[in-house]
Write a protein that holds these residues in place. Structure first.
Motif, PDB file in Angstrom:
ATOM      1  N   PRO A  19      -1.214  12.041   3.107  1.00 52.26           N
ATOM      2  CA  PRO A  19      -0.865  11.709   4.493  1.00 52.26           C
ATOM      3  C   PRO A  19       0.439  12.330   4.977  1.00 52.26           C
ATOM      4  CG  PRO A  19      -1.534   9.738   3.280  1.00 52.26           C
ATOM      5  CD  PRO A  19      -1.380  10.836   2.278  1.00 52.26           C
ATOM      6  N   ARG A  42     -13.398   2.772   5.784  1.00 58.61           N
ATOM      7  CA  ARG A  42     -12.479   1.631   5.658  1.00 58.61           C
ATOM      8  C   ARG A  42     -11.170   1.901   6.385  1.00 58.61           C
ATOM      9  NH1 ARG A  42     -12.597   1.669   0.696  1.00 58.61           N
ATOM     10  NH2 ARG A  42     -10.669   2.788   0.214  1.00 58.61           N
ATOM     11  N   THR A  43     -10.613   3.089   6.216  1.00 55.66           N
ATOM     12  CA  THR A  43      -9.338   3.422   6.854  1.00 55.66           C
ATOM     13  C   THR A  43      -9.477   3.476   8.363  1.00 55.66           C
ATOM     14  OG1 THR A  43      -8.741   4.719   4.890  1.00 55.66           O
ATOM     15  CG2 THR A  43      -7.438   5.076   6.883  1.00 55.66           C
ATOM     16  N   ARG A  49      -1.215   7.582  11.745  1.00 57.72           N
ATOM     17  CA  ARG A  49       0.104   6.953  11.791  1.00 57.72           C
ATOM     18  C   ARG A  49       0.802   7.231  13.121  1.00 57.72           C
ATOM     19  NH1 ARG A  49       3.237   8.763   6.812  1.00 57.72           N
ATOM     20  NH2 ARG A  49       1.612   7.482   5.831  1.00 57.72           N
ATOM     21  N   PRO A  97      -4.706   8.633   6.734  1.00 60.47           N
ATOM     22  CA  PRO A  97      -3.668   7.715   7.236  1.00 60.47           C
ATOM     23  C   PRO A  97      -2.510   8.434   7.914  1.00 60.47           C
ATOM     24  CG  PRO A  97      -4.375   7.051   5.046  1.00 60.47           C
ATOM     25  CD  PRO A  97      -4.979   8.387   5.301  1.00 60.47           C
ATOM     26  N   GLY A 124       0.804  -1.209   0.000  1.00 63.26           N
ATOM     27  CA  GLY A 124       0.000   0.000   0.000  1.00 63.26           C
ATOM     28  C   GLY A 124       0.838   1.259   0.000  1.00 63.26           C
ATOM     29  N   ARG A 133      -8.225  12.674   2.423  1.00 64.77           N
ATOM     30  CA  ARG A 133      -7.284  11.664   1.934  1.00 64.77           C
ATOM     31  C   ARG A 133      -6.004  11.587   2.767  1.00 64.77           C
ATOM     32  NH1 ARG A 133      -7.784   7.125  -1.313  1.00 64.77           N
ATOM     33  NH2 ARG A 133      -9.830   7.353  -2.258  1.00 64.77           N
ATOM     34  N   PHE A 165     -13.860   5.378   1.800  1.00 70.11           N
ATOM     35  CA  PHE A 165     -12.427   5.381   2.149  1.00 70.11           C
ATOM     36  C   PHE A 165     -12.231   5.726   3.623  1.00 70.11           C
ATOM     37  CE2 PHE A 165      -8.884   8.334   2.906  1.00 70.11           C
ATOM     38  CZ  PHE A 165      -7.815   7.475   2.739  1.00 70.11           C
ATOM     39  N   VAL A 166     -12.961   6.719   4.114  1.00 71.52           N
ATOM     40  CA  VAL A 166     -12.835   7.112   5.521  1.00 71.52           C
ATOM     41  C   VAL A 166     -13.270   5.975   6.428  1.00 71.52           C
ATOM     42  CG1 VAL A 166     -13.734   8.662   7.289  1.00 71.52           C
ATOM     43  CG2 VAL A 166     -13.047   9.581   5.076  1.00 71.52           C
ATOM     44  N   GLU A 218      -9.775  -0.093   9.791  1.00 71.05           N
ATOM     45  CA  GLU A 218      -8.488  -0.796   9.850  1.00 71.05           C
ATOM     46  C   GLU A 218      -7.682  -0.353  11.061  1.00 71.05           C
ATOM     47  OE1 GLU A 218      -6.739   0.084   6.105  1.00 71.05           O
ATOM     48  OE2 GLU A 218      -7.948  -1.379   4.990  1.00 71.05           O
ATOM     49  N   ALA A 219      -7.866   0.905  11.493  1.00 74.60           N
ATOM     50  CA  ALA A 219      -7.156   1.415  12.680  1.00 74.60           C
ATOM     51  C   ALA A 219      -7.976   1.247  13.952  1.00 74.60           C
ATOM     52  CB  ALA A 219      -6.804   2.883  12.477  1.00 74.60           C
ATOM     53  N   GLU A 273       1.089   3.687   2.124  1.00 78.39           N
ATOM     54  CA  GLU A 273       1.722   4.033   3.400  1.00 78.39           C
ATOM     55  C   GLU A 273       3.009   3.241   3.608  1.00 78.39           C
ATOM     56  OE1 GLU A 273       0.645   4.248   8.168  1.00 78.39           O
ATOM     57  OE2 GLU A 273      -0.808   3.448   6.732  1.00 78.39           O
TER      58      GLU A 273
END
Length: 845
Positions: free
Chosen positions: A622, A682-683, A658, A654, A286, A651, A679-680, A686-687, A288
């Motif tokens: 990011p 999903r991201t 981080r 991430p 990815g 966008r 996207f928001v 994941e966190a 990142e």
């Protein structure tokens, strides 16, 4: 004692392992290789007639030099030996003969390189494809795929994110233009595909596959590229395959697919990284993780390199020099292989390596460098391998002239040359200062490679990694086990997927360690330092590096100087906030609000306590917002507010997540654009960060902060539809108090919504700081500006943005209303402290 006596006393065979037993560097092949390289690079896009003239002149000059040298030699031999000479012809004529022959060889190699480049360049420019590209015409074509598909990064264009595309190298073999004309040819092109639902089938395309496509032709982005055109293939369904890949490519594809299947159950980083370490498959890496590898100069691990092959060969024949000793090491003697059979096995491994990793130019380069390493392992004579490296360069640029302009090729050659020349000397110097041999070798190798490659990296990235050497050292110990076990999983997968999964699981541990090293190194505030870009910046860095290397021996005599330099380097990497505040004056003490410089987008921070801050929007990328938060010392984000879902506001999410603890993400209720809202979600998922909608009119308090959501307004039956369906007009608008400081953050509200805010809050008090709506666009409501009467107006916009933000009339209106105007494109990041008449703002320009 010298000569053979040295070797007798050493107890070792001549040329084995000990660099001191080797002769001086043999540089005779270096000038021809460099001449061919330079001539090839210059001739690739030069007019054909000039290339022909240059080749003819070089050949004639070489023949003239050879003829003149031979004539002088015959004349000297006819005169007989000179007075006092020990042999016929004397030493000086022989030296002149060798010098003349060497000069002729350099000219002939340059002529060969220019001729090969001229033919390849003419091939790319000939035929109808370049004309179609210049006119942006449409045509149908049959193409042969020559590389694996690779995915681009999503690009931010204002309020939306461009979808990721697939890039595929190919050759057009049959072209049908709009008038029905059919042409057979072989012209290199680049396919650009937006695959949609058929992404998986496009992604699985193998080299040598034949396709039929239709699309619009466009010229390459830069002149002198390998390709003659970019074909933007028609969007839609799956690829139309007209010819299956060759059996060899099908076998290689199944092996790579087996490795991917074996790694499916691993953690996110290991699953992405292991195929990249083994066969250069970065499809799962990815953005990142890719950024982390770039920041730490570990990207060579994600590309197929000579080190991959050298690890396998090391496993076969053991450490340097051992292949020529009676006590042979490695797997070869344990399997009963003779030296000749060992060499053949090594060659077979190299051939399989090229096939499995795809026979692209980068893989061929890696194989050549790996075979050079094979010679180093077999003989232990690194310095004498410079001729082998020069020969590899010469043959590769003649085989594929486009390598002469490849930065990857340049970096590979420089790194290999440094390992063969500088690393042994530096290792010896470190050992003389008491460093253990193995550690000295690793330190010297990492330092030498970084020293010669850093100037080239500066040309590409305009930055210098301050953590590259320690990160490479920490990752080095995990590369070999991950690579060996990964290749084992690849080989076993066709026979037994469970066994391959077991091997991949074990390989995932060192692969995960490498990813952790990259992420940790990249997370340090001073991991990268800005440096002037271009070749001027590269020359400056090269000069600084030379000065440091030449001064190293003298500095080593002064331990206090070395200790002070090491301490300064550590401080530059860690950048503790108190120190950076003293050095730069930014952020100012007691800052309450900061507007980050994230280009054309929004990202703001409200101080909520020591190391804590409420973040409002994240910008389009990011990296800038992450850097801004690190400079501000923000490690805890109790709440992240996203005013609306346009890409230039979300966008960068991430980057905020981080390495920080984020309590929750609060958003507007209008989930448009849908792809950005997804996207928001999903991201954040994941966190493991919850996403909650803002309630119209809600009030919150956090430490010194107290804020109210002014907009969007709650829906009331019969009232005007203040909650609009356009994302900008649904922006969360906050009225914030931080102690005595008051702020109005308008998101991207357009005038109708700004008027709605004023109607709903007619008694809106005067504010100290106004975050001007929509990056200072021309569309602002004068009534809201008059009511707010800000003392300070801040505008977040990108340098030379294509929208003309901020508009001149908006800046004039704010100034006329008595506001001081600061903008990130001129003033950089902006930090605000104080309130009322004591309001202070500092820009980090």
């Amino acid at each position: 004692m010298s000569g053979p006596a040295v070797h007798t006393a050493s107890g070792r065979r001549l040329g084995v392992a000990d660099p001191r037993q080797e002769g001086p560097l043999d540089l005779r092949l270096v000038p021809p290789a460099l001449a061919a390289w330079a001539a090839t690079a210059l001739a690739l896009d030069a007019p054909g007639r000039w290339v022909a003239v240059g080749v003819a002149l070089a050949v004639c000059a070489a023949l003239g030099i050879v003829g003149g040298t031979w004539a002088v030699g015959r004349a000297n031999r006819a005169r007989g030996p000179g007075p006092g000479s020990g042999q016929a012809g004397g030493g000086a004529p022989a030296y002149r003969w060798w010098r003349g022959t060497a000069a002729a060889g350099v000219l002939l190699c340059a002529a060969a390189g220019a001729a090969a480049a001229g033919l390849h360049g003419a091939d790319a420019r000939s035929g109808p494809v370049p004309g179609l590209a210049q006119s942006f015409a449409r045509a149908d074509a049959e193409v042969t795929v020559t590389s694996d598909p690779r995915r681009t990064r999503p690009q931010i264009r204002g309020d939306h994110s461009m979808p990721a595309s697939l890039l595929v190298d190919a050759e057009v073999t049959r072209l049908t233009t709009a008038d029905g004309t059919v042409t057979r040819l072989r012209t290199p092109v680049l396919l650009m595909v937006t695959p949609g639902e058929a992404a998986g089938r496009w992604q699985r395309l193998l080299p040598t596959t034949g396709l039929r496509i239709g699309g619009r032709f466009a010229p390459p982005r830069h002149e002198g590229e390998r390709i003659a055109a970019v074909i933007r293939a028609d969007a839609g369904g799956p690829p139309e395959v007209i010819r299956a890949p060759t059996p060899v490519q099908r076998v290689a594809g199944k092996l790579r697919a087996g490795l991917r299947e074996a790694t499916d159950g691993l953690g996110t980083d290991a699953r992405a990284l292991l195929p990249g370490l083994v066969v250069g498959d970065t499809s799962r890496v990815g953005p990142e993780l890719d950024d982390a590898f770039k920041a730490t100069d570990l990207t060579h691990l994600l590309a197929v390199s000579g080190s991959n092959l050298s690890i396998l060969l090391f496993l076969l024949i053991g450490p340097p020099g051992s292949a020529l000793r009676s006590e042979r090491r490695g797997l070869a003697p344990r399997l009963g292989l003779s030296l000749r059979l060992t060499a053949l096995t090594g060659g077979g491994i190299a051939l399989a390596f090229v096939i499995v990793c795809r026979p692209e130019p980068s893989v061929l380069r890696a194989a050549a460098c790996g075979l050079i390493t094979l010679l180093a392992i077999g003989t232990g004579r690194r310095r004498s391998l410079i001729p082998a490296l020069a020969a590899a360069v010469l043959l590769l640029v003649l085989y594929d002239p486009w390598l002469a302009r490849s930065y990857g090729f340049l970096l590979s050659v420089l790194a290999t040359g440094a390992l063969l020349t500088l690393a042994p000397r530096w290792s010896g110097a470190l050992q003389r200062h008491g460093v253990p041999p193995r550690l000295a070798e690793v330190l010297a190798a990492a330092g030498a490679a970084q020293a010669v490659c850093a100037p080239v990296v500066v040309v590409l990235a305009s930055r210098v990694s301050l953590v590259a050497i320690p990160c490479n050292l920490l990752a080095e110990f995990a590369v070999a086990p991950a690579t060996v076990l990964g290749f084992a999983a690849l080989a076993v997968a066709p026979v037994s997927i469970p066994a391959a999964q077991t091997l991949a699981t074990v390989a995932g541990w060192p692969a995960g360690w490498i990813a952790t090293v990259a992420r940790t190194g990249a997370s340090l505030p001073g991991a990268q330092a800005d440096w002037p870009g271009g070749w001027q910046g590269a020359g400056l860095l090269a000069a600084v590096t030379v000065v440091l290397v030449l001064s190293a021996r003298r500095l080593a005599r002064h331990p206090w100087v070395c200790s002070a330099a090491a301490l300064l380097l550590v401080l530059a990497v860690l950048r503790p906030v108190p120190l950076t505040r003293i050095m730069s004056g930014w952020p100012p003490p007691g800052w309450a609000f900061a507007l980050c410089d994230v280009g054309q987008g929004d990202a703001m921070v409200l101080a909520a306590g020591r190391g804590s801050g409420v973040v409002v929007d994240t910008g389009p990328d990011p990296r800038p917002v992450d850097r801004c938060l690190r400079e501000l010392g923000i490690t805890h984000v109790p709440l992240l507010v996203l005013t609306h879902f346009h890409a230039d506001h979300v966008r960068g999410l991430p980057g905020v997540l981080r390495g920080r603890e984020v309590g929750a993400v609060q958003t507007t209720s209008l989930r448009k654009p849908a792809e950005q809202a997804a996207f928001v979600r999903r991201t954040a998922a994941e966190a493991h960060v919850p996403v909650v909608p803002a309630v119209p009119g809600e009030r919150r308090r956090l430490g010194p902060l107290d804020w109210q959501v002014l907009w969007p307004a709650p829906q009331v039956a019969g009232a005007p539809p203040y909650f609009l369906t356009e994302p900008n007009d649904s922006s969360l608008t906050l009225f914030v108090r931080s102690g005595a400081l008051t702020l109005l953050l308008l998101g991207d509200l357009e005038p109708p919504a700004q008027q709605g805010v004023l109607r709903r809050y007619p008694a809106l008090p005067r504010v100290d700081v106004l975050k001007v709506a929509h990056h200072g666009s021309a569309y602002q409501d004068a009534g809201l500006l008059r009511t707010a009467r800000p003392r300070l107006a801040v505008i977040s916009c990108g340098t030379d943005n294509p929208y003309g933000h901020p508009a001149a009339r908006t800046v004039e209106a704010l100034t006329a209303a008595g506001a001081r105007v600061l903008r990130t494109d001129i003033d950089g990041a902006i930090a605000v402290s104080g309130a009322g008449d004591g309001l202070r703002a500092v820009g980090r320009s």
